[in-house]
Design a protein around this motif. Sequence first.
Motif, PDB file in Angstrom:
ATOM      1  N   LEU A 140      -5.004  10.571  -0.313  1.00 16.50           N
ATOM      2  CA  LEU A 140      -6.154   9.481  -0.684  1.00 16.50           C
ATOM      3  C   LEU A 140      -7.133  10.285  -1.058  1.00 16.50           C
ATOM      4  CD1 LEU A 140      -5.826   6.433   1.227  1.00 16.50           C
ATOM      5  CD2 LEU A 140      -5.598   6.375  -1.732  1.00 16.50           C
ATOM      6  N   GLY A 141      -7.023  11.479  -0.508  1.00 18.18           N
ATOM      7  CA  GLY A 141      -7.993  12.926  -0.749  1.00 18.18           C
ATOM      8  C   GLY A 141      -8.840  12.155   1.049  1.00 18.18           C
ATOM      9  N   HIS A 142      -8.576  11.534   1.585  1.00 18.69           N
ATOM     10  CA  HIS A 142      -9.096  11.348   3.311  1.00 18.69           C
ATOM     11  C   HIS A 142      -9.652  12.595   3.510  1.00 18.69           C
ATOM     12  CE1 HIS A 142      -9.110   6.573   2.786  1.00 18.69           C
ATOM     13  NE2 HIS A 142      -9.710   7.349   1.199  1.00 18.69           N
ATOM     14  N   ASN A 143     -10.689  12.532   4.298  1.00 17.72           N
ATOM     15  CA  ASN A 143     -10.738  13.645   5.662  1.00 17.72           C
ATOM     16  C   ASN A 143     -10.196  12.854   6.483  1.00 17.72           C
ATOM     17  OD1 ASN A 143     -12.158  15.513   4.255  1.00 17.72           O
ATOM     18  ND2 ASN A 143     -13.640  14.893   4.271  1.00 17.72           N
ATOM     19  N   ALA A 144     -10.209  12.287   6.933  1.00 17.18           N
ATOM     20  CA  ALA A 144     -10.038  11.459   8.980  1.00 17.18           C
ATOM     21  C   ALA A 144      -8.789  10.924   8.635  1.00 17.18           C
ATOM     22  CB  ALA A 144     -11.103  10.634   9.209  1.00 17.18           C
ATOM     23  N   MET A 145      -7.909  11.047   9.325  1.00 16.41           N
ATOM     24  CA  MET A 145      -6.702  10.110   9.942  1.00 16.41           C
ATOM     25  C   MET A 145      -6.368   9.686  10.875  1.00 16.41           C
ATOM     26  SD  MET A 145      -4.242  11.990   7.662  1.00 16.41           S
ATOM     27  CE  MET A 145      -2.707  11.186   6.979  1.00 16.41           C
ATOM     28  N   TYR A 146      -5.945   8.437  11.551  1.00 17.77           N
ATOM     29  CA  TYR A 146      -5.928   7.970  12.612  1.00 17.77           C
ATOM     30  C   TYR A 146      -4.500   7.689  13.410  1.00 17.77           C
ATOM     31  CZ  TYR A 146     -10.435   7.030  11.278  1.00 17.77           C
ATOM     32  OH  TYR A 146     -11.683   6.889  10.898  1.00 17.77           O
ATOM     33  N   TRP A 147      -3.789   7.303  14.699  1.00 15.80           N
ATOM     34  CA  TRP A 147      -2.718   7.046  15.057  1.00 15.80           C
ATOM     35  C   TRP A 147      -3.733   5.509  15.614  1.00 15.80           C
ATOM     36  CZ3 TRP A 147       1.971   6.943  12.427  1.00 15.80           C
ATOM     37  CH2 TRP A 147       2.393   8.524  12.586  1.00 15.80           C
TER      38      TRP A 147
ATOM     39  N   ASN B 175       0.870  -1.460  -0.336  1.00 14.13           N
ATOM     40  CA  ASN B 175       0.170   0.665  -0.509  1.00 14.13           C
ATOM     41  C   ASN B 175       0.467   1.503  -0.232  1.00 14.13           C
ATOM     42  OD1 ASN B 175      -1.881   1.833   0.219  1.00 14.13           O
ATOM     43  ND2 ASN B 175      -2.704   1.197   2.055  1.00 14.13           N
ATOM     44  N   THR B 176       0.886   2.093  -1.014  1.00 15.28           N
ATOM     45  CA  THR B 176       1.817   3.008  -1.068  1.00 15.28           C
ATOM     46  C   THR B 176       0.686   4.493  -1.289  1.00 15.28           C
ATOM     47  OG1 THR B 176       1.674   2.844  -3.397  1.00 15.28           O
ATOM     48  CG2 THR B 176       4.020   1.711  -2.364  1.00 15.28           C
ATOM     49  N   LYS B 177      -0.095   3.893  -1.105  1.00 17.44           N
ATOM     50  CA  LYS B 177      -0.938   5.172  -0.616  1.00 17.44           C
ATOM     51  C   LYS B 177      -0.415   5.886   0.330  1.00 17.44           C
ATOM     52  CE  LYS B 177      -3.712   3.265  -4.182  1.00 17.44           C
ATOM     53  NZ  LYS B 177      -5.555   2.680  -4.671  1.00 17.44           N
ATOM     54  N   ILE B 178      -0.486   5.467   1.678  1.00 14.74           N
ATOM     55  CA  ILE B 178      -0.153   6.284   3.231  1.00 14.74           C
ATOM     56  C   ILE B 178       1.070   6.193   3.051  1.00 14.74           C
ATOM     57  CG2 ILE B 178      -0.953   5.649   5.163  1.00 14.74           C
ATOM     58  CD1 ILE B 178      -3.619   5.083   4.403  1.00 14.74           C
ATOM     59  N   THR B 179       2.089   6.702   3.150  1.00 14.49           N
ATOM     60  CA  THR B 179       3.212   6.932   3.642  1.00 14.49           C
ATOM     61  C   THR B 179       4.049   6.719   5.088  1.00 14.49           C
ATOM     62  OG1 THR B 179       4.400   8.614   2.306  1.00 14.49           O
ATOM     63  CG2 THR B 179       4.134   6.859   1.087  1.00 14.49           C
ATOM     64  N   GLN B 180       4.476   6.044   5.105  1.00 11.99           N
ATOM     65  CA  GLN B 180       5.018   6.134   6.900  1.00 11.99           C
ATOM     66  C   GLN B 180       6.308   6.166   7.091  1.00 11.99           C
ATOM     67  OE1 GLN B 180       1.687   3.787   8.872  1.00 11.99           O
ATOM     68  NE2 GLN B 180       3.281   4.673  10.846  1.00 11.99           N
ATOM     69  N   SER B 181       7.282   7.551   8.051  1.00 13.22           N
ATOM     70  CA  SER B 181       8.235   7.523   8.194  1.00 13.22           C
ATOM     71  C   SER B 181       8.430   7.329   9.620  1.00 13.22           C
ATOM     72  CB  SER B 181       9.380   8.083   7.589  1.00 13.22           C
ATOM     73  OG  SER B 181       8.411   9.802   7.330  1.00 13.22           O
ATOM     74  N   PRO B 182      10.000   7.298  10.213  1.00 12.89           N
ATOM     75  CA  PRO B 182      10.672   5.924   9.229  1.00 12.89           C
ATOM     76  C   PRO B 182       9.983   4.748  10.207  1.00 12.89           C
ATOM     77  CG  PRO B 182      11.719   6.542  11.733  1.00 12.89           C
ATOM     78  CD  PRO B 182       9.691   7.808  11.556  1.00 12.89           C
ATOM     79  N   ARG B 183      10.959   3.340   9.188  1.00 18.18           N
ATOM     80  CA  ARG B 183       9.629   2.288   9.469  1.00 18.18           C
ATOM     81  C   ARG B 183      10.130   1.694  10.630  1.00 18.18           C
ATOM     82  NH1 ARG B 183       7.434  -1.074   5.233  1.00 18.18           N
ATOM     83  NH2 ARG B 183       7.670  -2.722   7.075  1.00 18.18           N
ATOM     84  N   TYR B 184      11.724   1.666  11.266  1.00 16.45           N
ATOM     85  CA  TYR B 184      12.237   1.050  11.916  1.00 16.45           C
ATOM     86  C   TYR B 184      12.735   2.573  12.599  1.00 16.45           C
ATOM     87  CZ  TYR B 184      11.756  -3.399   9.298  1.00 16.45           C
ATOM     88  OH  TYR B 184      10.946  -4.150   8.862  1.00 16.45           O
TER      89      TYR B 184
ATOM     90  N   SER C 226      -9.251   7.427   6.342  1.00 17.40           N
ATOM     91  CA  SER C 226     -10.752   7.014   6.071  1.00 17.40           C
ATOM     92  C   SER C 226     -11.002   8.680   5.514  1.00 17.40           C
ATOM     93  CB  SER C 226     -11.353   6.665   6.785  1.00 17.40           C
ATOM     94  OG  SER C 226     -11.736   7.250   8.018  1.00 17.40           O
ATOM     95  N   ARG C 227     -12.270   8.118   4.418  1.00 19.83           N
ATOM     96  CA  ARG C 227     -12.824   8.909   3.987  1.00 19.83           C
ATOM     97  C   ARG C 227     -13.501  10.279   5.012  1.00 19.83           C
ATOM     98  NH1 ARG C 227     -17.795   8.987   0.649  1.00 19.83           N
ATOM     99  NH2 ARG C 227     -18.018   7.751   1.167  1.00 19.83           N
ATOM    100  N   GLN C 228     -14.620   9.698   5.479  1.00 18.59           N
ATOM    101  CA  GLN C 228     -15.159  10.193   6.555  1.00 18.59           C
ATOM    102  C   GLN C 228     -14.786   9.992   7.657  1.00 18.59           C
ATOM    103  OE1 GLN C 228     -15.993  13.454   6.309  1.00 18.59           O
ATOM    104  NE2 GLN C 228     -17.071  13.663   3.978  1.00 18.59           N
ATOM    105  N   GLY C 229     -15.280   8.913   8.299  1.00 12.18           N
ATOM    106  CA  GLY C 229     -15.446   8.016   9.492  1.00 12.18           C
ATOM    107  C   GLY C 229     -15.470   6.688   9.892  1.00 12.18           C
TER     108      GLY C 229
END
Lengths: 112, 112
Positions: free
Chosen positions: B26-33, B1-10, B93-96
């Motif tokens: 992705l143009g999403h409105n909601a983001m989570y940890w 999944n290259t649509k969400i990138t995180q850094s660093p990996r380790y 996610s797009r909304q929720g």
Amino acid sequence: SQLAEENLWALSVHEGESVTVNCSYKTSITALQWYRQKSGEGPAQLILIRSNEREKRNGRLRATLDTSSQSSSLSITATRCEDTAVYFCATDATSSGQKLVFGQGTILKVYL
Amino acid sequence: NTKITQSPRYLILGRANKSLECEQHLGHNAMYWYKQSAEKPPELMFLYNLKQLIRNETVPSRFIPECPDSSKLLLHISAVDPEDSAVYFCASSRQGADERLFFGHGTKLSVL
């Protein structure tokens, strides 16, 4: 507190067999989702089934939802080795707002 | 999944401060940890919707989220504890939470 729970910790099947993972949840929901997580990867959604739906299919996958018994199942037909993963059900309890809560997960191993 | 990138990996930390980064395309409105400890399901830490912190779970105060714009999410960590060793996933996610969540590959944090 756990809102959703898979019923089995681990399963193993021969490649080509069918398998079903079950999930129960504790409160009213808007939707229930099934995710698969392979080793070293993030979870990937397989199926989303809404509270007014009873069944949803996606290729070899079939999910059911029974809101009266607050349970769901995910069936995989013609399993392949690459189906080996942890399978989670996840719910967004209507009382929890936008919080998606994962069950403990079921480890599925598919072997030759 | 290259649509969400995180850094660093380790990430291997003593007691230093560090930040995790996430960007979604992705143009999403909601983001989570989410935090995932060994052999556990992902657990929600923070949720942003349209840059507003909606749900702030009871995580230690040494974890501070930041959302500089709707496509980026940061997690600042100070004075980490060994119990913080886990994989940290960013998701969107797009909304929720009644919609599909897309997860990144995660950042594996090891605290010495």
